[in-house]
Motif scaffolding. Structure first.
Motif, PDB file in Angstrom:
ATOM      1  N   GLU A 191       0.892  -1.417  -0.050  1.00  0.00           N
ATOM      2  CA  GLU A 191      -0.079   0.000  -0.047  1.00  0.00           C
ATOM      3  C   GLU A 191       0.967   1.477  -0.091  1.00  0.00           C
ATOM      4  O   GLU A 191       0.428   2.244  -0.623  1.00  0.00           O
ATOM      5  CB  GLU A 191      -0.838   0.152   1.386  1.00  0.00           C
ATOM      6  CG  GLU A 191      -1.971  -1.040   1.117  1.00  0.00           C
ATOM      7  CD  GLU A 191      -2.498  -1.210   2.665  1.00  0.00           C
ATOM      8  OE1 GLU A 191      -2.345  -0.322   3.443  1.00  0.00           O
ATOM      9  OE2 GLU A 191      -3.512  -2.117   2.578  1.00  0.00           O
ATOM     10  N   GLN A 192       1.926   1.374   0.848  1.00  0.00           N
ATOM     11  CA  GLN A 192       2.648   2.368   0.907  1.00  0.00           C
ATOM     12  C   GLN A 192       3.717   2.722  -0.557  1.00  0.00           C
ATOM     13  O   GLN A 192       3.956   3.577  -0.658  1.00  0.00           O
ATOM     14  CB  GLN A 192       3.722   2.435   2.165  1.00  0.00           C
ATOM     15  CG  GLN A 192       2.866   2.282   3.506  1.00  0.00           C
ATOM     16  CD  GLN A 192       2.125   3.530   3.770  1.00  0.00           C
ATOM     17  OE1 GLN A 192       2.513   4.668   3.404  1.00  0.00           O
ATOM     18  NE2 GLN A 192       0.983   3.162   3.982  1.00  0.00           N
ATOM     19  N   ALA A 193       3.703   1.429  -1.020  1.00  0.00           N
ATOM     20  CA  ALA A 193       4.753   1.786  -2.316  1.00  0.00           C
ATOM     21  C   ALA A 193       3.634   2.291  -3.353  1.00  0.00           C
ATOM     22  O   ALA A 193       4.026   3.306  -4.090  1.00  0.00           O
ATOM     23  CB  ALA A 193       5.001   0.357  -2.602  1.00  0.00           C
ATOM     24  N   ARG A 194       2.416   1.700  -3.340  1.00  0.00           N
ATOM     25  CA  ARG A 194       1.500   2.303  -4.366  1.00  0.00           C
ATOM     26  C   ARG A 194       1.261   3.958  -4.153  1.00  0.00           C
ATOM     27  O   ARG A 194       1.075   4.696  -5.145  1.00  0.00           O
ATOM     28  CB  ARG A 194       0.352   1.463  -4.296  1.00  0.00           C
ATOM     29  CG  ARG A 194       0.181   0.149  -4.863  1.00  0.00           C
ATOM     30  CD  ARG A 194      -1.199  -0.383  -5.478  1.00  0.00           C
ATOM     31  NE  ARG A 194      -1.733  -0.792  -3.968  1.00  0.00           N
ATOM     32  CZ  ARG A 194      -1.651  -1.783  -3.421  1.00  0.00           C
ATOM     33  NH1 ARG A 194      -1.010  -2.818  -4.172  1.00  0.00           N
ATOM     34  NH2 ARG A 194      -2.333  -2.227  -2.189  1.00  0.00           N
ATOM     35  N   ALA A 195       1.110   4.026  -2.703  1.00  0.00           N
ATOM     36  CA  ALA A 195       0.881   5.832  -2.480  1.00  0.00           C
ATOM     37  C   ALA A 195       2.053   6.420  -3.023  1.00  0.00           C
ATOM     38  O   ALA A 195       1.766   7.690  -3.112  1.00  0.00           O
ATOM     39  CB  ALA A 195       0.713   5.776  -1.086  1.00  0.00           C
ATOM     40  N   ASN A 196       3.153   5.932  -3.286  1.00  0.00           N
ATOM     41  CA  ASN A 196       4.451   6.856  -3.566  1.00  0.00           C
ATOM     42  C   ASN A 196       4.577   6.467  -4.973  1.00  0.00           C
ATOM     43  O   ASN A 196       5.611   6.671  -5.419  1.00  0.00           O
ATOM     44  CB  ASN A 196       5.491   6.342  -2.635  1.00  0.00           C
ATOM     45  CG  ASN A 196       5.636   7.034  -1.405  1.00  0.00           C
ATOM     46  OD1 ASN A 196       5.817   8.149  -1.087  1.00  0.00           O
ATOM     47  ND2 ASN A 196       4.959   6.316  -0.457  1.00  0.00           N
ATOM     48  N   THR A 241       6.085   0.377  -7.658  1.00  0.00           N
ATOM     49  CA  THR A 241       5.856  -1.301  -7.265  1.00  0.00           C
ATOM     50  C   THR A 241       6.962  -1.718  -6.567  1.00  0.00           C
ATOM     51  O   THR A 241       8.073  -1.005  -6.445  1.00  0.00           O
ATOM     52  CB  THR A 241       5.642  -1.798  -8.664  1.00  0.00           C
ATOM     53  OG1 THR A 241       6.496  -1.699  -9.319  1.00  0.00           O
ATOM     54  CG2 THR A 241       4.533  -1.330  -9.558  1.00  0.00           C
ATOM     55  N   LEU A 242       6.793  -2.820  -5.901  1.00  0.00           N
ATOM     56  CA  LEU A 242       7.792  -3.170  -5.178  1.00  0.00           C
ATOM     57  C   LEU A 242       9.069  -3.795  -6.079  1.00  0.00           C
ATOM     58  O   LEU A 242      10.258  -3.583  -5.606  1.00  0.00           O
ATOM     59  CB  LEU A 242       7.329  -4.636  -4.658  1.00  0.00           C
ATOM     60  CG  LEU A 242       6.303  -4.343  -3.458  1.00  0.00           C
ATOM     61  CD1 LEU A 242       5.918  -5.639  -2.535  1.00  0.00           C
ATOM     62  CD2 LEU A 242       6.581  -3.235  -2.259  1.00  0.00           C
TER      63      LEU A 242
END
Length: 264
Positions: free
Chosen positions: A232-237, A240-241
């Motif tokens: 979720e935090q990756a998507r918010a920024n 992608t992982l």
């Protein structure tokens, strides 16, 4: 009244519903397993509303199996109905609790378990371990095997002895299959040694009243929650992982550990 209502509905569905008419014990089996795991999840989540719902679903399955069996000819050995199911379990409970319904003395839980296993042997089991279902998940099976062996008197005396066995198995595994070595390992032998290590850890868990299956499932749930936070935090920024370094992911992982520290 409620149980009679369920039996009546089951009769009606079996007669009138195309899907219910089609079902067999074999077709229901995998659905029953699924319902049991859903109940397990609800218990771990401590969600009583879901527990109530899942118990109802499982009860429906039990009634369904009995209904199917009752449709066999009454002269067939495959025939039984719900009354037979209930009477049989009542008879078994009475016979397996002679300290309640007979003259046997059992003042501790361990004495009750020991009596239980001896009674099962008298009923026809050729081995104390014969009652462990072959299809149980391996971790649960290890726990049940050890519990039954203990009921027969085959067990360690102190938990310290069990921990010594854990350390012994760990050392053996480390010496033979050191992860720092690039040498090719014998996977079959490594699997065997790793199994010995897991079995000894399950044994120690039992000695300190930890259910290893529950412990591992709680860790699974904890990992899922933390990993989903990372996603979720990756998507918010806007990432992608796969676009992040391990160090970047580690920042969010540590945030998740702090945020969900009390989870499970």
């Amino acid at each position: 009244m409620a149980f009679d209502r369920l039996l009546t509905i089951m009769d009606e569905l079996r007669e009138q519903c195309p899907w219910d008419r089609k079902q067999t014990m074999d077709s229901l089996r995998h659905l029953t397993i699924e319902e049991t795991y859903e109940l397990s999840d609800a218990i771990l989540e401590k969600n009583n509303a879901e527990i109530c719902k899942e118990l109802g679903d499982i009860q429906l399955h039990l009634v369904f199996y009995a209904k199917i069996a009752s449709e066999a000819s009454t002269s067939s050995p495959d025939h039984f109905d719900m009354a037979d199911v209930l009477n049989r379990v009542c008879d078994k409970l009475i016979s397996r609790h002679p300290h309640i319904y007979g003259d046997t003395v059992a003042e501790t839980e361990e004495q009750v378990k020991a009596n239980w296993e001896q009674l099962k042997l008298k009923e026809g089991n050729k081995s104390v371990l014969g009652g462990v279902p072959g299809s149980l998940p391996a971790l649960v099976k290890a726990m049940r095997i050890q519990e039954k062996a203990r009921g027969a008197g085959f067990d360690w005396d102190e938990k310290e002895q069990v921990w010594e066995k854990v350390e012994e198995e760990m050392q053996e595994f480390k010496e033979e299959f050191n992860v720092s070595s690039s040498q090719t390992i014998d996977v079959q032998r490594a699997e065997g040694e790793f199994g010995d290590l897991l079995f000894s850890l399950v044994n120690y868990a039992r000695f300190i009243d930890i259910n290893p299956e529950t412990a591992l499932e709680r860790t699974n749930k904890k990992f899922i929650k933390r990993f989903q936070y990372l996603e979720e935090q990756a998507r918010a920024n806007g990432k992608t992982l796969s676009e992040m370094t391990l160090a970047e992911m580690d920042v969010y992982w540590n945030e998740a550990k702090s945020r969900f520290r009390q989870s499970y």
